[in-house]
Write an enzyme that holds these catalytic residues in place. Structure first.
Site, mmCIF file in Angstrom:
data_model
loop_
_atom_site.group_PDB
_atom_site.id
_atom_site.type_symbol
_atom_site.label_atom_id
_atom_site.label_comp_id
_atom_site.label_asym_id
_atom_site.label_seq_id
_atom_site.Cartn_x
_atom_site.Cartn_y
_atom_site.Cartn_z
ATOM 1 N N ASN A 151 0.799 -1.221 0.000
ATOM 2 C CA ASN A 151 0.000 0.000 0.000
ATOM 3 C C ASN A 151 0.837 1.279 0.000
ATOM 4 O OD1 ASN A 151 0.194 -1.521 2.635
ATOM 5 N ND2 ASN A 151 -0.140 0.547 3.396
ATOM 6 N N ALA A 200 -13.993 -3.058 -0.023
ATOM 7 C CA ALA A 200 -14.720 -2.412 -1.120
ATOM 8 C C ALA A 200 -14.303 -0.965 -1.360
ATOM 9 C CB ALA A 200 -16.230 -2.467 -0.839
ATOM 10 N N THR A 237 -25.991 -9.485 12.038
ATOM 11 C CA THR A 237 -26.929 -9.297 10.935
ATOM 12 C C THR A 237 -26.179 -8.783 9.708
ATOM 13 O OG1 THR A 237 -28.666 -8.817 12.516
ATOM 14 C CG2 THR A 237 -29.030 -8.053 10.256
ATOM 15 N N CYS A 325 0.311 8.927 10.121
ATOM 16 C CA CYS A 325 0.630 10.287 10.520
ATOM 17 C C CYS A 325 -0.140 10.545 11.797
ATOM 18 C CB CYS A 325 0.178 11.241 9.430
ATOM 19 S SG CYS A 325 -0.147 12.912 9.992
#
Ligand SMILES: *Cc1c(COP(=O)(O)O)cnc(C)c1O
Length: 380
Positions: A151, A200, A237, A325
């Site tokens: 990343n 997502a 749920t 940071c």
């Protein structure tokens, strides 16, 4: 002032089609997916449809797709779920030294409670050597976890090779594919992957929903105890709207992946070329080839990220250093340290991450803003 958003590795804006799909689902399938009446059945149907779409995208089975609250949760579940399977006798885990904090800090926790952890070194470009993986495997190795792509510096790891070694040695293999979702051909590699994390919001989907793919036959502990949701392994749920959004975002990303990737790569290469050409004393971190299409990560000599990034923000350029940071000061990057980047090249680091929403104009402007900001900072 028009902003230029170049922090797509941190998160991406929601796609309009995804938003619309979620809004429709929210109206039509608000029911509890475990309920037996019509509204419950509608929610169940939407959820299972979403699961099938994700499974098709990854070329795995629908029952191997588990929805979670995001990448961090998927990573935690993969590591702790496998480790806790061996809670009595403990054992050994292998990870790279440049994993996301969701993996890294989970390993620190597992080490605290008695597991041993090998952090594999990386080369100067941030690549794990498959041979190191092979050599690190012990008879009590419970899991190998190496991220698909980093990343911070965007390096893409040799996942297929590592997966094959793991398979050969009979050790489960997890990959944090959060940065790769919708961008790299995960479906080509999923045959040698036992567990895979996605989130997502990194591919224009909603925040707070992710996937852990768990290969059938993988022995893993349940994650949330409670109801029987997610095959009894993760209670709570179901977030049906989120799952529908994730599936739609993944499906759409893959549908126009080739086009989007070549566009983003061209923008990235343009940005890299301009920065390297226009600004003195700069280095590109990571690999030029084994690199995420949207990632450009630079070091500027004689500049501090903590000063650079707020200055860029004043000019409307939104970017990050690529690592945590806190209160305006930047912790050293363990990723750059693992790549053995010299200290003077670690201070002034900048991550610019593009998506196919960005334009050539924005790239030109960003390079220009960067050039005069660096110049001004060096003179001050
Ligand atoms: C963003 C990210 C995560 C965390 O995902 P969340 O959904 O924000 O929890 C994990 N791993 C990598 C590589 C990431 O880039």
């Amino acid at each position: 002032m028009k902003k230029i958003y170049l922090d797509n590795a941190a998160t991406t804006p929601l796609r309009v089609e995804v938003r619309d799909k979620m809004a429709a689902c929210d109206l039509e399938a608000f029911g509890n997916a475990s309920a037996v009446y019509a509204d419950g059945r509608a929610a169940r149907k939407a959820l299972e449809q979403a699961r099938r779409i994700v499974a098709e995208c990854l070329k795995v089975r629908a029952e191997e797709v588990y929805f979670t609250s995001g990448g961090s949760e998927s990573d935690n579940w993969a590591l702790k779920g496998i480790a806790f399977q061996h809670f009595k006798e403990r054992g050994h885990l292998i990870v790279s030294s440049i994993e996301h904090p969701a993996i890294r800090n989970t390993c620190h926790f597992l080490a605290e409670i008695g597991f041993s952890v090998t952090e594999l070194p990386v080369d100067a470009l941030g690549r794990v050597r498959p041979d190191d993986v092979r050599q690190a495997i012990r008879s009590d190795t419970r899991l190998i976890s190496v991220m698909t792509a980093n990343n911070e510096v965007g390096t893409v790891e040799p996942i297929e090779e590592i997966g094959r070694i793991a398979r050969e040695q009979g050790v489960p293999f997890h990959t944090d594919a959060v940065q790769a979702g919708g961008v790299l051909p995960l479906e080509d590699w999923s045959g040698v992957i036992d567990l895979l994390s996605l989130s997502a919001h990194k591919f224009h989907g909603p925040k707070g929903i992710g996937v852990l793919m768990i290969r059938n036959g993988t022995r893993i502990k349940p994650w949330l105890h409670g109801g029987e949701q997610e095959q009894g392994l993760r209670a709570s749920t179901e977030n049906v709207v989120g799952a529908v959004g994730l599936a739609e975002a993944l499906r759409l990303s893959i549908a126009d992946r080739d086009q989007a990737v070549s566009k983003v790569k061209a923008l990235r290469d343009r940005l890299i070329d301009q920065v390297l050409h226009n600004i003195p004393d700069v280095k590109l971190n990571g690999s030029r080839d084994d690199r995420l299409p949207g990632n450009a990560h630079f070091s500027f000599l004689g500049v501090r990220s903590s000063e650079l990034i707020p200055r860029l923000d004043l000019e409307g350029l939104e970017a990050s250093a690529g690592s945590a940071c806190t209160a305006g000061t930047y912790e050293p990057s363990y990723v750059l340290q693992a790549m053995q980047v010299p200290p003077e090249w670690q201070e002034g680091r900048l991550r610019l991450t593009l998506s196919d929403r960005n334009t050539e104009d924005e790239v030109n402007q960003a390079a220009e803003i960067l050039s005069h900001t660096i110049h001004a900072l060096r003179k001050s």
